[in-house]
Design a protein around this motif. Structure first.
Motif, PDB file in Angstrom:
ATOM      1  N   PRO A 101      10.961  -2.667  -6.636  1.00 20.95           N
ATOM      2  CA  PRO A 101       9.685  -2.036  -6.289  1.00 20.95           C
ATOM      3  C   PRO A 101       8.796  -2.995  -5.507  1.00 20.95           C
ATOM      4  N   LEU A 102       7.994  -2.420  -4.651  1.00 22.64           N
ATOM      5  CA  LEU A 102       7.075  -3.202  -3.841  1.00 22.64           C
ATOM      6  C   LEU A 102       6.007  -3.832  -4.730  1.00 22.64           C
TER       7      LEU A 102
ATOM      8  N   LEU B 279       6.296  -1.668   4.771  1.00 28.24           N
ATOM      9  CA  LEU B 279       6.705  -1.243   6.099  1.00 28.24           C
ATOM     10  C   LEU B 279       7.056   0.219   5.941  1.00 28.24           C
ATOM     11  N   SER B 280       6.402   1.074   6.690  1.00 30.77           N
ATOM     12  CA  SER B 280       6.585   2.508   6.478  1.00 30.77           C
ATOM     13  C   SER B 280       6.431   3.263   7.782  1.00 30.77           C
ATOM     14  N   SER B 281       6.994   4.486   7.806  1.00 30.85           N
ATOM     15  CA  SER B 281       6.850   5.320   8.988  1.00 30.85           C
ATOM     16  C   SER B 281       5.461   5.949   9.057  1.00 30.85           C
ATOM     17  N   VAL B 282       4.709   5.927   7.952  1.00 28.62           N
ATOM     18  CA  VAL B 282       3.334   6.439   7.925  1.00 28.62           C
ATOM     19  C   VAL B 282       2.378   5.271   7.716  1.00 28.62           C
ATOM     20  N   PRO B 283       1.110   5.390   8.091  1.00 25.43           N
ATOM     21  CA  PRO B 283       0.147   4.309   7.868  1.00 25.43           C
ATOM     22  C   PRO B 283       0.004   4.007   6.376  1.00 25.43           C
TER      23      PRO B 283
ATOM     24  N   ASP C 138      10.883   7.650   5.252  1.00 23.67           N
ATOM     25  CA  ASP C 138      10.285   7.088   4.050  1.00 23.67           C
ATOM     26  C   ASP C 138       8.813   7.496   3.991  1.00 23.67           C
ATOM     27  N   PHE C 139       8.218   7.306   2.823  1.00 28.44           N
ATOM     28  CA  PHE C 139       6.774   7.490   2.676  1.00 28.44           C
ATOM     29  C   PHE C 139       6.260   6.313   1.862  1.00 28.44           C
ATOM     30  N   LEU C 140       5.468   5.461   2.485  1.00 33.01           N
ATOM     31  CA  LEU C 140       4.919   4.265   1.853  1.00 33.01           C
ATOM     32  C   LEU C 140       5.999   3.448   1.145  1.00 33.01           C
ATOM     33  N   GLY C 141       7.155   3.351   1.793  1.00 30.68           N
ATOM     34  CA  GLY C 141       8.255   2.564   1.245  1.00 30.68           C
ATOM     35  C   GLY C 141       9.177   3.334   0.332  1.00 30.68           C
ATOM     36  N   LEU C 142       8.814   4.553  -0.071  1.00 32.75           N
ATOM     37  CA  LEU C 142       9.688   5.372  -0.914  1.00 32.75           C
ATOM     38  C   LEU C 142      10.729   6.051  -0.045  1.00 32.75           C
ATOM     39  N   GLU C 143      11.974   6.042  -0.498  1.00 28.95           N
ATOM     40  CA  GLU C 143      13.062   6.713   0.203  1.00 28.95           C
ATOM     41  C   GLU C 143      13.769   7.644  -0.765  1.00 28.95           C
TER      42      GLU C 143
END
Length: 150
Positions: free
Chosen positions: A24-25, A32-36, A90-95
């Motif tokens: 976990p982060l 690092l994420s595809s969203v801000p 991903d969302f905020l690092g979640l995959e």
């Protein structure tokens, strides 16, 4: 008593793929994420348009901040299909496949991710009046305990 089955289901165990366990982060770290991604008052979240200008955030690799949702069912439906529910890696690092904890200290598995958040699936406690064994919900934020919530 013998029951009639509608389908022939094999009783052999199905092969499972090896699920990768990711660490976990760390709390307070922007993924690092595809969203801000923003971290404010000990909560990790993705800032929306109109608020991203006022908070320190890491830009998304693929998407700008999500525009605000409009009023009215037709406009909102269009916004949902074209802006919010766009699949992301991903969302905020979640995959998909990640194991997380949602508020209430409940274990959940990430099912899918989109620009708005991540859909997670969690086990429901047994109940004599309910037939569902699992529930699903969106998570969009993580608190200072590391638990995700909407």
């Amino acid at each position: 008593m013998q029951t009639i089955a509608l389908f022939d289901l094999s009783t052999a165990p199905t092969p499972t793929t090896t699920q990768r366990r990711r660490a976990p982060l760390a709390l307070g770290e922007l993924p690092l994420s595809s969203v801000p991604a923003a971290y404010d008052r000990e909560h990790l979240y993705s800032p929306k348009a109109g608020t991203a200008e006022y908070v320190d955030h890491r830009p998304g690799d693929r998407f700008a901040p999500l525009p605000a949702s409009p009023y009215g069912p037709k406009a909102w439906g269009t916004w949902w299909r074209t802006e919010a529910n766009v699949p992301t890696p991903d969302f905020l690092g979640l995959e998909p496949g990640d194991e997380i904890t949602v508020v209430g200290d409940t274990a959940a598995t990430v099912v899918s991710t989109c620009r708005l958040g991540a859909v997670v699936r969690y086990e429901l406690p047994p109940s004599p009046w309910a037939t569902e064994t699992h529930g699903e919900m969106y998570v969009t934020r993580r608190n200072h305990f590391g638990h995700w919530y909407r």
